[in-house]
Design an enzyme around this catalytic site. Structure first.
Site, PDB file in Angstrom:
ATOM      1  N   GLY A 266       3.385  20.333  -7.731  1.00  0.00           N
ATOM      2  CA  GLY A 266       2.380  20.483  -8.778  1.00  0.00           C
ATOM      3  C   GLY A 266       1.058  19.810  -8.462  1.00  0.00           C
ATOM      4  O   GLY A 266       0.195  19.669  -9.333  1.00  0.00           O
TER       5      GLY A 266
ATOM      6  N   SER B  19       3.988  23.149  -4.262  1.00  0.00           N
ATOM      7  CA  SER B  19       2.705  23.848  -4.168  1.00  0.00           C
ATOM      8  C   SER B  19       2.745  25.069  -3.254  1.00  0.00           C
ATOM      9  O   SER B  19       1.780  25.342  -2.535  1.00  0.00           O
ATOM     10  CB  SER B  19       1.590  22.880  -3.755  1.00  0.00           C
TER      11      SER B  19
ATOM     12  N   HIS C  26      16.610  18.404  -9.414  1.00  0.00           N
ATOM     13  CA  HIS C  26      15.168  18.522  -9.170  1.00  0.00           C
ATOM     14  C   HIS C  26      14.543  17.131  -9.339  1.00  0.00           C
ATOM     15  O   HIS C  26      15.011  16.340 -10.167  1.00  0.00           O
ATOM     16  CB  HIS C  26      14.569  19.512 -10.173  1.00  0.00           C
TER      17      HIS C  26
ATOM     18  N   GLY D 259       7.191  26.601  -8.289  1.00  0.00           N
ATOM     19  CA  GLY D 259       6.954  26.173  -9.660  1.00  0.00           C
ATOM     20  C   GLY D 259       5.746  26.895 -10.238  1.00  0.00           C
ATOM     21  O   GLY D 259       5.833  28.035 -10.682  1.00  0.00           O
ATOM     22  N   GLY D 260       4.599  26.233 -10.210  1.00  0.00           N
ATOM     23  CA  GLY D 260       3.376  26.749 -10.835  1.00  0.00           C
ATOM     24  C   GLY D 260       3.093  28.215 -10.550  1.00  0.00           C
ATOM     25  O   GLY D 260       2.817  28.987 -11.482  1.00  0.00           O
TER      26      GLY D 260
ATOM     27  N   TRP E  42      10.543  28.084 -13.682  1.00  0.00           N
ATOM     28  CA  TRP E  42       9.545  28.164 -14.754  1.00  0.00           C
ATOM     29  C   TRP E  42       9.406  26.839 -15.508  1.00  0.00           C
ATOM     30  O   TRP E  42       8.546  26.714 -16.374  1.00  0.00           O
ATOM     31  CB  TRP E  42       9.906  29.296 -15.728  1.00  0.00           C
ATOM     32  N   LYS E  43      10.256  25.890 -15.201  1.00  0.00           N
ATOM     33  CA  LYS E  43      10.213  24.571 -15.859  1.00  0.00           C
ATOM     34  C   LYS E  43      10.153  24.741 -17.384  1.00  0.00           C
ATOM     35  O   LYS E  43      10.706  25.696 -17.914  1.00  0.00           O
ATOM     36  CB  LYS E  43       9.042  23.754 -15.307  1.00  0.00           C
TER      37      LYS E  43
HETATM   38  P1  PGA Z   1       5.155  23.585  -7.706  1.00  0.00           P
HETATM   39  O1  PGA Z   1       6.618  23.110  -8.170  1.00  0.00           O
HETATM   40  O2  PGA Z   1       5.321  24.881  -6.977  1.00  0.00           O
HETATM   41  O3  PGA Z   1       4.381  23.733  -9.005  1.00  0.00           O
HETATM   42  O4  PGA Z   1       4.613  22.511  -6.833  1.00  0.00           O
HETATM   43  C1  PGA Z   1       7.708  23.256  -7.307  1.00  0.00           C
HETATM   44  C2  PGA Z   1       8.941  22.700  -7.968  1.00  0.00           C
HETATM   45  O5  PGA Z   1       8.842  21.681  -8.661  1.00  0.00           O
HETATM   46  O6  PGA Z   1      10.039  23.249  -7.816  1.00  0.00           O
END
Ligand code: PGA
Length: 251
Positions: A172, A212, A95, A233-234, A10-11
């Protein structure tokens, strides 16, 4: 046979109510899914709140980073025993955003891998080349170097790692590596572990793809023989999208 692993990163998103709601929604949507191991990694401030939501479900809690010392004068840092106490079972380490913006190095990531094992946390170290490195043909060298330090830190326990291959240029951005290229790198990671620790460790280690990952490309990656899961991530911030990714991993 390796159990598929889907990790939600979730960053630095969501305030408490949003984090709790997202955890509730994800838990509700994946309740009936059998197979993949699912780990939610919220911001550290919401670990306990999210942990309460997913207690009694098959979802597990993970952190996005940690320090390697158990305690000490390290202002702002969080230690492995603190994460364990908050209910974590896993931790993302090194990361690319930690390496790029916060100065993490192969050496510090190695110390963290060691510490995670020592405290019973599943280490999820991240490796991956930057765009310029890929353009310069350095991908394999970068992966060898990053994986090498992780494997040395694992001191015989590399089979217990979940290594995330995340090409930095795919994070991202909406760009992804092709599944064939991602699998080529995943297979190389497995070969490095075979060379260091032998066949059983290479067969046991889980290699995730990240960068992504979305519901519509998950199957393509997970179909590859050396890709055992995804670091998301996203798309992990959307309960619908994330649960579709989990379902795709269960097929
Ligand atoms: P993303 O991020 O799915 O938004 O590209 C992946 C991550 O940084 O772990």
């Amino acid at each position: 046979v390796r159990r598929p692993l889907i990790v939600a990163n979730w960053k630095m998103h969501l305030v408490r109510a949003q984090a709790v709601r997202l955890a509730e929604e994800v838990a509700g949507r994946v309740e009936d899914v059998r197979g993949p191991e699912i780990i939610l990694c919220p911001p550290a401030t919401w670990l306990e709140a999210v942990g309460r939501v997913i207690a009694g479900t098959s979802l597990r809690l993970g952190a996005q980073t940690m320090h390697w010392e158990a305690q000490g004068a390290y202002t702002g840092e969080i230690s492995p025993p603190m994460l364990v106490d908050a209910g974590c079972r896993a931790v993302i380490l090194g990361h690319s955003e930690r390496r790029i913006y916060f100065g993490e190095t192969d050496e510090t990531v190695g110390l963290k891998v060691k510490a995670a094992f020592a405290h019973g946390l599943l280490p999820i170290p991240c490796v991956g080349e930057r765009f310029e490195e890929r353009e310069a043909g350095d991908t394999d060298g970068i992966i060898e170097r990053q994986v090498g330090s992780v494997v040395r830190a694992a001191t015989g326990g590399a089979g217990g790692l979940a290594i995330a291959y995340e090409p930095v240029w795919a994070i991202g951005t909406g760009l992804t590596a092709t599944s064939v290229e991602a699998n080529r790198v995943a297979a190389m990671i497995r070969r490095l572990i075979r060379e260091a620790e032998g066949g059983p460790a290479a067969d046991a280690v889980r290699v995730l793809y990240g960068g992504s990952v979305k519901p519509d490309n998950t199957r393509e990656f997970l179909r590859e023989p050396d890709i055992d899961g995804a670091l998301v991530g996203g798309a992990s911030l959307d309960a619908g999208a994330f649960s579709e990714i989990v379902r795709a991993a269960a097929e």
